[in-house]
Motif scaffolding. Structure first.
Motif, PDB file in Angstrom:
ATOM      1  N   UNK A  90     -23.378 -14.936   5.601  1.00 20.93           N
ATOM      2  CA  UNK A  90     -21.951 -15.234   5.424  1.00 20.93           C
ATOM      3  C   UNK A  90     -21.506 -16.289   6.446  1.00 20.93           C
ATOM      4  N   UNK A  91     -20.679 -17.217   6.022  1.00 24.01           N
ATOM      5  CA  UNK A  91     -20.187 -18.239   6.960  1.00 24.01           C
ATOM      6  C   UNK A  91     -19.331 -17.569   8.027  1.00 24.01           C
ATOM      7  N   UNK A  92     -19.417 -18.023   9.271  1.00 16.50           N
ATOM      8  CA  UNK A  92     -18.566 -17.457  10.325  1.00 16.50           C
ATOM      9  C   UNK A  92     -17.095 -17.764  10.026  1.00 16.50           C
ATOM     10  N   UNK A  93     -16.169 -16.965  10.588  1.00 18.20           N
ATOM     11  CA  UNK A  93     -14.751 -17.227  10.325  1.00 18.20           C
ATOM     12  C   UNK A  93     -14.330 -18.577  10.907  1.00 18.20           C
ATOM     13  N   UNK A  94     -13.377 -19.200  10.241  1.00 16.26           N
ATOM     14  CA  UNK A  94     -12.890 -20.503  10.668  1.00 16.26           C
ATOM     15  C   UNK A  94     -11.615 -20.293  11.468  1.00 16.26           C
ATOM     16  N   UNK A  95     -11.737 -20.147  12.778  1.00 16.99           N
ATOM     17  CA  UNK A  95     -10.567 -19.854  13.607  1.00 16.99           C
ATOM     18  C   UNK A  95      -9.717 -21.100  13.801  1.00 16.99           C
ATOM     19  N   UNK A  96      -8.466 -20.871  14.085  1.00 24.59           N
ATOM     20  CA  UNK A  96      -7.553 -21.984  14.325  1.00 24.59           C
ATOM     21  C   UNK A  96      -8.022 -22.874  15.460  1.00 24.59           C
ATOM     22  N   UNK A  97      -7.929 -24.150  15.247  1.00 25.90           N
ATOM     23  CA  UNK A  97      -8.096 -25.111  16.322  1.00 25.90           C
ATOM     24  C   UNK A  97      -6.856 -25.974  16.253  1.00 25.90           C
ATOM     25  N   UNK A 140      -7.906 -13.767  17.527  1.00 29.67           N
ATOM     26  CA  UNK A 140      -9.256 -14.177  17.924  1.00 29.67           C
ATOM     27  C   UNK A 140     -10.097 -12.965  18.311  1.00 29.67           C
ATOM     28  N   UNK A 153     -11.192 -11.113  15.259  1.00 33.59           N
ATOM     29  CA  UNK A 153     -12.290 -11.769  14.541  1.00 33.59           C
ATOM     30  C   UNK A 153     -13.617 -11.630  15.263  1.00 33.59           C
ATOM     31  N   UNK A 154     -13.581 -11.564  16.591  1.00 41.84           N
ATOM     32  CA  UNK A 154     -14.825 -11.318  17.325  1.00 41.84           C
ATOM     33  C   UNK A 154     -15.398  -9.957  16.925  1.00 41.84           C
ATOM     34  N   UNK A 159     -16.653 -10.129  13.325  1.00 43.38           N
ATOM     35  CA  UNK A 159     -17.915 -10.862  13.220  1.00 43.38           C
ATOM     36  C   UNK A 159     -19.087  -9.988  13.655  1.00 43.38           C
TER      37      UNK A 159
END
Lengths: 501, 501
Positions: free
Chosen positions: A103-110, A214, A217-218, A221
């Motif tokens: 699965x692709x890792x989550x795309x966190x805000x930048x 964040x 999500x850690x 993940x």
């Protein structure tokens, strides 16, 4: 220039032409950038073990073609004003290869901030308050000393660990030794290391609802099953934590200034949480991310300071107190967990970069950190007053919460106000502000905006707040343009009926 | 002093006595360290909202008891020469709590070198070769500018990424853009991010045998099934890589200077490996850890420079070329993998610390890096010659391998020599050297020592090699004291019958 070149003496193409083609190719695909100095003909001939004439002829040809320039004696360079070359691109695998099927890792805000706007962004300090002289002196040690030829200790530089341990003792009431402190690359890495040290896929982890996305999500993940636990004006509602077989393994909490609503966990709740953790054999992850900033209220002891049973892992950061770009945080864990964290740190990135650790040790030891905190506290207190004043005229429809501490506040909006429309209206007037929405895992019981005022100047805070208050007034006007205003005149106290923070 | 203190007005104990007890407790358990300045009586009384007399009386009592010292006007401090206090210890959980039941992470080596010994340690550069002036100037930017109030890009600082992309083009033949480069906290983090981005538990990963133990443990920690693949004098034996259903998902390789045996992957093998990866839908992880140092041989193109099919992820580091304590590495990946790596970097530690990235960008842009590499290459070439000369007299029983490149060599010992006894003998004479043993996952087909000479001065390299050569001679004498030396006189060429590197 140290480009790999290889000449094939058995080929029917002359050596000179082979060399010429390889150099031309390297210029065309950008491996040799415009302005790069070429190796001298003598040195190149030597390293390729060919006659110098071969190299001279190849260079002459490239010179004639316009790829290189320069004069005898002053060196040869790739032509500076080559026409635009096709963009160098890395080759792409075709289809989805086997090694991209996880699965692709989550795309966190930048987030990138437009400097032309006033941006209320949570978690941004005002770095202009740092003393330029103290900062400069902290880096002297690093600049004037060549770096070590060896790796440092995975747990961190001894001087920095001691400085942090002393600081935690006198400022947060957490009694610990240098050896108890593990230096991390920011608080986020500390959360990641704790998650990796303790969790298996499917383990339940309690987090505050709303909470820090964040961190959530850690844990996600890592495969954790998230158990959201509500918060109110006293912080995490400890009596809603599941007990018995359903008790989460970990509970992640921000007791000094609940992220994002801003409540302080009451002393009664602190003691109840510690007792819950002992009863349920659980670990408390205490993220004390902006505990340095309190106003009009005495400090409450950290959970780690009250802990008698080895049930609290304490996480701190210099992101809010100095700068998030330093990527410097720390974790104080019960000894057997600390040992695992150190091993995982060694396995992940060995240790946090020496220059940053060394400079920060000097900064703290010199007293610079605590002088900075005192200065910054006055500045933030003043900004907080400015923000509070600005919203007083609209206080019936917009209430500030979490003012006691930290560098952001929650602006709770009247339930009938559309937060998204307020955000858009403010944006058109040059102010960026975040909604509370993404901080909730579940449905949204509260309506409002997060005002991170830390990074703003006093003037920006004043203008930004005024624009936002105006946007709220306008939105109220527009929302009720077609409705009897009396409906509102009858409900001035409605905000108090909303669920408490 | 910002210690959490709380006074209970309903208690039968006087406020003064409560305050006195809390301060005494904080001094005794080390939260207030010796020499800490106490808050003034006026400020403390204000923050506790008690009469100043209460604080003055509490301080007087502590002064009388000897806990605090100081004079009116010059401040009050915790007594500097308190008798030794019991060590502050963090509380320990009893038994094994639920959150410590996952398998413990591996305990990787953390090596500390005794400065009184000559330590041949693999992977140590000589940082004394760095120009102090260039180093100092690289940090000016950081020292003279306050840090940003925002986070940086997870992929790295734009200037540094550009500088690395340009450097890789002209020095390694890897054509790439700034956007293709992701800055990591050392090469180890790059390996960790690649493993997290691509692997599920049970996925097969091929590694060189012998190989780099830290990389192997990163893959193991991710749950990979390790497939060891032997190496010889041309590097990884590509034709021994499993094909078809058994083909590993990833192959980890060190083609410039095989870690630890030192072979260079031949050009024929490079092409065969790329073709295997395409055929088997696998990813090549190219760790180019010390490619900057080559002697007497032209550079070979990096696998990533030859790759046409998006099958290579390239990892580089500044640990060998500058210092391992910088914790600065980079990774160039095929675009869809790069995107995952950036997301995982964001999730792990957001980005590598800004000060280190900024200083290194300046260092490379100024030409300092390539000047340093040229200077260091001459120095290491000279040291390598010294080491090679020292072992010539014992070359029948100890053969150096991997001399063409890098900053360490493999000293293969005659099969009848006991490496452990040689190590102990050398240690008694003041020289530390590592065995090849821990680099093998399986049984040990070769016998020998790893000589990391990078970190030594020329003089240390000369003395250390002489001591080690002497230890080998003595060990030979001792080993054959009771055996007919003729047995050896008959087998002078035996080393050539040993399995090739």
């Amino acid at each position: 220039m140290d480009l790999p070149l290889s000449l094939d003496r058995t080929s029917s193409t002359t050596l000179q032409m082979q060399l010429c083609e390889q150099l031309r190719g390297a210029i065309l695909d950008g491996r040799l950038a415009a302005g790069t100095r070429l190796t001298s003909t003598r040195a190149l001939a030597e390293s390729l073990t060919v006659s110098r004439n071969v190299v001279v002829a190849a260079y002459d040809e490239l010179y004639a073609e316009g790829y290189i320039e320069g004069q005898r004696g002053s060196g040869t360079f790739v032509t500076r004003d080559l026409p635009p070359l096709p963009k160098r691109t890395r080759p792409e695998p075709s289809g989805v290869p086997r090694w991209l099927r996880t699965p692709a890792p989550p795309d966190l805000d930048v987030l990138e901030d437009d400097p032309n706007l006033i941006v209320f962004r949570i978690g941004r300090p005002n770095t202009a308050l740092i003393s330029a002289e103290t900062w400069r002196r902290a880096w002297n040690d690093v600049a004037n000393q060549l770096p070590p030829s060896y790796y440092g200790a995975p747990g961190g530089d001894g001087r920095l660990r001691q400085a942090i341990a002393d600081y935690l003792g006198r400022s947060r009431g957490v009694a610990c030794d240098a050896a108890d402190v593990v230096v991390t690359s920011g608080a986020l890495q500390a959360v990641d290391l704790v998650a990796r040290a303790t969790l298996r896929a499917g383990d339940p982890v309690a987090i505050e609802e709303p909470g820090y996305p964040s961190a959530r999500r850690v844990f996600t993940a890592r495969g954790a099953e998230i158990v959201p636990v509500p918060v109110d004006e006293d912080g995490l509602k400890v009596d809603e934590l599941p007990e018995g077989n359903d008790a989460p393994l970990l509970v992640y909490t921000t007791p000094s200034h609940q992220y994002p609503l801003g409540a302080r966990l009451s002393i009664r709740r602190r003691l109840a949480l510690l007792s819950w953790a002992e009863r349920c054999d659980a670990l408390i992850v205490e993220d004390d991310y902006d505990s340095e900033y309190r106003y009009d209220s005495p400090p409450l002891p950290a959970l780690a300071g009250l802990d008698q049973a080895g049930r609290v892992v304490y996480i701190g950061t210099f992101s809010k107190v100095l700068s998030p770009a330093l990527r410097l945080g720390y974790v104080v864990a019960p000894p057997p967990l600390r040992e695992r964290i150190v091993r995982l740190k060694r396995l992940s990135d060995y240790h946090t970069p020496w220059p940053v650790q060394r400079a920060l040790a000097t900064f703290i030891e010199s007293g610079g950190l605590e002088r900075h905190i005192r200065r910054a506290r006055r500045h933030y207190a003043e900004k907080r007053r400015i923000v509070a004043d600005a919203f007083r005229p609209v206080s019936e429809f917009a209430t500030l919460r979490g003012l006691e501490a930290g560098i952001h506040v929650f602006l709770e909006l009247h339930p009938t106000l559309d937060a998204q429309r307020v955000i858009e209206r403010a944006h058109r007037a040059g102010v960026v502000v975040e909604s509370i929405t993404e901080h909730y895992l579940g449905t949204l019981p509260r309506n409002g905006l997060l005002l991170g005022y830390g990074g703003l100047t006093l003037d920006q805070a004043e203008r930004g707040s005024a624009i936002l208050a105006k946007a709220i007034r306008e939105e109220l006007g527009s929302a009720f343009a077609n409705a009897p205003p009396r409906a509102y005149a009858h409900r001035p106290g409605v905000i108090n009926d909303a669920p408490t923070v």
